[in-house]
Design a protein around this motif. Structure first.
Motif, short mmCIF file in Angstrom:
data_model
loop_
_atom_site.label_atom_id
_atom_site.label_comp_id
_atom_site.label_asym_id
_atom_site.label_seq_id
_atom_site.Cartn_x
_atom_site.Cartn_y
_atom_site.Cartn_z
N ASP A 110 0.87 -1.38 -0.07
CA ASP A 110 -0.16 0.08 0.22
C ASP A 110 0.97 1.21 0.05
O ASP A 110 0.36 2.43 -0.48
CB ASP A 110 -0.74 0.11 1.03
N GLU A 111 1.90 1.21 0.71
CA GLU A 111 2.94 2.42 0.78
C GLU A 111 3.40 2.92 -0.48
O GLU A 111 3.42 3.85 -1.08
CB GLU A 111 3.83 2.31 1.74
N THR A 113 2.20 1.69 -3.23
CA THR A 113 1.15 2.07 -4.31
C THR A 113 0.87 3.61 -3.97
O THR A 113 0.80 4.33 -5.12
CB THR A 113 -0.14 1.37 -4.15
N GLU A 114 0.89 4.10 -2.87
CA GLU A 114 0.45 5.58 -2.62
C GLU A 114 1.69 6.27 -3.27
O GLU A 114 1.21 7.44 -3.76
CB GLU A 114 0.45 5.97 -0.98
N GLN A 115 2.85 5.91 -3.11
CA GLN A 115 4.07 6.57 -3.96
C GLN A 115 4.07 6.65 -5.48
O GLN A 115 4.53 7.42 -5.91
CB GLN A 115 5.38 6.27 -3.42
N LEU A 117 1.05 6.38 -7.10
CA LEU A 117 -0.11 7.41 -7.37
C LEU A 117 0.11 8.91 -7.10
O LEU A 117 -0.57 9.75 -7.88
CB LEU A 117 -1.39 6.79 -6.71
N SER A 118 0.94 9.25 -6.13
CA SER A 118 1.27 10.49 -5.82
C SER A 118 2.08 11.13 -6.94
O SER A 118 2.79 12.40 -6.78
CB SER A 118 1.84 10.60 -4.47
N ARG A 302 -5.24 5.77 -10.48
CA ARG A 302 -5.79 6.49 -9.41
C ARG A 302 -7.21 6.35 -9.35
O ARG A 302 -7.87 6.18 -8.29
CB ARG A 302 -5.62 7.95 -9.51
N TRP A 305 -7.89 2.72 -8.04
CA TRP A 305 -7.47 2.66 -6.44
C TRP A 305 -8.89 3.40 -5.59
O TRP A 305 -9.19 2.90 -4.60
CB TRP A 305 -6.22 3.41 -6.28
N GLN A 309 -11.87 1.68 -3.19
CA GLN A 309 -11.50 1.77 -1.75
C GLN A 309 -12.72 1.03 -1.11
O GLN A 309 -12.31 0.33 0.06
CB GLN A 309 -11.45 3.28 -1.49
#
Ligand SMILES: [Fe+2]
Ligand SMILES: [Fe+2]
Ligand SMILES: [Fe+2]
Lengths: 330, 253
Positions: A110-111, A113-115, A117-118, A302, A305, A309
């Motif tokens: 998840d971490e 993935t967040e990186q 997407l950001s 994005r 994702w 959610q």
């Protein structure tokens, strides 16, 4: 190559005198081709660099589903549809193995993935190019998977155990990907005039972006030297690019297609092809987010994702309820 | 209607269901909520397309006019398709896709089980292979329907809405016509209505665990499996699926 421009953490290769005792022991193990396992001691910079590299590789597999997924619903025969589905499913599986390998280094999927997407982490530049005709499914398998294999075969010997094992599994499937791509190209190149035109057009559009997959020349880079000393990078970018050109040009000839490079010639003395460099300013533009599909690709990920959610929340909530009922029943 | 004409119709029904549903499921590729689901959806689509090759391949053989599975898939117009309306319904959100999958898998598994003892050995053979895959699909889709139905407040509401939306498309599975009668008389396939009790029992069990309420209505939209009146959605799906074959009819792929 799915990992490009990975910034190697640290200050470059240290001499044995500059190393601590732990570092010396670590380097000796790497030099002896021993595998480093997650529980073993490792330099912090080695861990950081590997997370970047494996993470970017995983993201590339995931985003890489999109350009090919673009043609699944338009595949021209049931068999082609099935093969393409199987291939794209494999790529998702590769993403999964690689995220798992990265997780052993202490970063969650998840971490990462967040990186992605950001925009903090990248994926390979190649997936920012569009797939416009069915021949592009051939070109992607032949050239893109072909370039990936060039990089991934040596990485089977990389020093980090989980990464090496993931590469061994992945390489087995990649050769099927390349073969199915070449098979599509063959059908197209030997097909009707319209199909031949699609095949040549696909090669024209994918040739230079494929060469860019290896990244710009890094033969004098201190960072690359460190990654090579750690055996998480096995060859220079130029070596791999040359190998790729040498392998691919005869295949293009066999297809009766023309590589879009006027300067392409066999150099008897070197025993290699001489070829034109891709336009590196285009490459840097793509990395900065200005490739033809950067915005679409990231938006697609994005949205997937964000729209997923509620599903992830529900699955978690249900698993908790089930665990609670189990405890209550005991 | 001769035996082979009826058999051809029946085989198109089987193959068109898996073709159209396989297409729908494959639309998810790269867009699923989690990586594991992306892999599972691609895998389901892959199985369904594989089954399509078998059913439509046999349909072409039985017809005996030189049409193979690809010819049937890519060169018929909407009114010649024989799939249930259920499978051509758009994906909607992930919940609706999985609810549709569950409603289909439950029926498909029961039907394939019966077809394994078909008097037509070629049908029994395909059913045997497909039933293993269908059983796995059902296990997954039922599990997911339960987790999402009995997950959060939001997921529960979404799954109930999905069930309410899709429920009117369930009845079509169980309505018999002349083709079905011919198949039943020949011992090739069961009477569709005979599958309903087992289906209702299975649904009741899973949906109860999912804390979802089966709508109190037996109204059924029909017109898919006999081709009389498909939804507007099918035509759009075909424009995409058949485009290359139609645009370049002289090409080989
Ligand atoms: Fe891959
Ligand atoms: Fe790939
Ligand atoms: Fe691949």
């Amino acid at each position: 190559m799915y990992a490009q421009m990975i910034k190697t953490a640290g200050t470059g290769v240290k001499s044995p005198e500059e190393m601590t005792e732990e570092e010396r022991r670590f380097q000796a193990r790497v030099d002896a081709n021993e595998k480093i396992e997650p529980k073993d001691w490792m330099p912090e910079d080695y861990r950081k660099t590997l997370i970047r590299q494996i993470g970017q590789h995983a993201h590339s597999e995931i985003v890489g589903q999109l350009p090919e997924g673009n043609w699944i619903t338009r595949a021209p025969t049931l068999e082609r549809k099935a093969i393409l589905l199987a291939k794209v499913q494999d790529e998702a599986g590769h993403g999964l193995y690689l995220y798992c390998a990265a997780e052993t280094l202490g970063v969650s999927r998840d971490e990462l993935t967040e990186q992605l997407l950001s925009g903090k982490m990248k994926y390979s530049s190649i997936f920012n190019y569009p797939t416009l005709t069915w021949a592009d499914m051939g070109a992607v398998g032949w050239l893109v998977d072909g370039a990936a294999i060039m990089n991934q075969v040596p990485l089977q010997r990389t020093s980090f155990g989980p990464y090496s094992r993931a590469m061994i599994r992945i390489c087995k499937e990649e050769s099927f990907h390349q073969r199915q791509g070449y098979d599509i190209m063959m059908k197209m190149a030997q097909g009707t005039p319209a199909q031949k035109k699609m095949a040549q057009d696909a090669l024209n559009r994918f040739w230079y972006p494929s060469l860019m997959m290896f990244g710009p020349s890094d033969k004098d880079s201190v960072h690359s030297a460190q990654s090579m000393a750690w055996k998480i990078k096995m060859n220079t970018n130029d070596e791999l690019r040359q190998k790729f050109v040498d392998q691919t040009v005869p295949q293009a000839d066999y297809l009766g297609l023309t590589v879009p490079d006027d300067h392409l010639t066999w150099n008897e003395e070197r025993g290699h092809y001489d070829f034109s460099e891709p336009d590196w300013s285009e490459f840097y533009d793509v990395l900065k987010g200005n490739g033809p599909c950067n915005v679409d690709r990231l938006t697609a990920r994005r949205e997937a994702w964000a729209e997923g959610q509620w599903v992830r929340d529900a699955m978690l909530a249900h698993a908790r309820k089930k665990a609670a009922t189990k405890v209550a029943a005991e | 209607m001769t035996r082979d004409q009826a058999l051809f119709e029946f085989l198109c029904r089987m193959g068109d269901n898996t073709l159209i549903l396989g297409h729908r499921v494959s639309e998810w590729c790269g867009h699923a909520p989690v990586l594991e689901e992306d892999i599972a959806l691609a895998n389901t689509a892959l199985d369904l397309i594989g089954q399509t090759q078998l059913w439509l391949g046999l349909a072409g053989e039985v017809e005996g006019e030189g049409r193979d599975a690809d010819k049937l898939a890519f060169h018929r117009d909407a009114w010649d398709f024989r799939n249930l309306l259920l499978v051509e319904m758009p994906n909607g959100d992930f919940g609706r896709t999985l609810m549709r999958q569950f409603l289909f898998d439950a029926w498909h598994t029961i039907l394939l089980g019966r077809l394994m003892t078909s008097s037509e050995p070629r049908v029994a053979e395909i059913a045997e292979k497909a039933s293993k895959e269908a059983a796995y699909h059902l296990e997954r889709s039922a599990d997911t329907v339960v987790s999402l139905g009995d997950g959060t407040e939001e997921s529960h509401a979404r799954m109930q809405a999905a069930l309410d939306y899709l429920w009117p498309y369930v009845g079509e599975m169980f309505v018999a016509d002349a083709v079905d009668q011919a198949m039943a008389e020949e011992g090739i396939a069961p009477d569709p209505a005979s599958l309903r009790p087992e289906y209702d029992a299975l649904l009741g069990r899973v949906l109860k665990e999912a804390t979802l309420i089966i709508p109190d209505s037996h109204f059924a939209h029909k017109g898919g499996r006999d081709g009389r009146m498909h939804s507007e959605h099918l035509g759009h799906l075909l424009t995409q699926m058949q485009w290359l074959q139609r645009a370049y009819p002289d090409a080989r792929w």
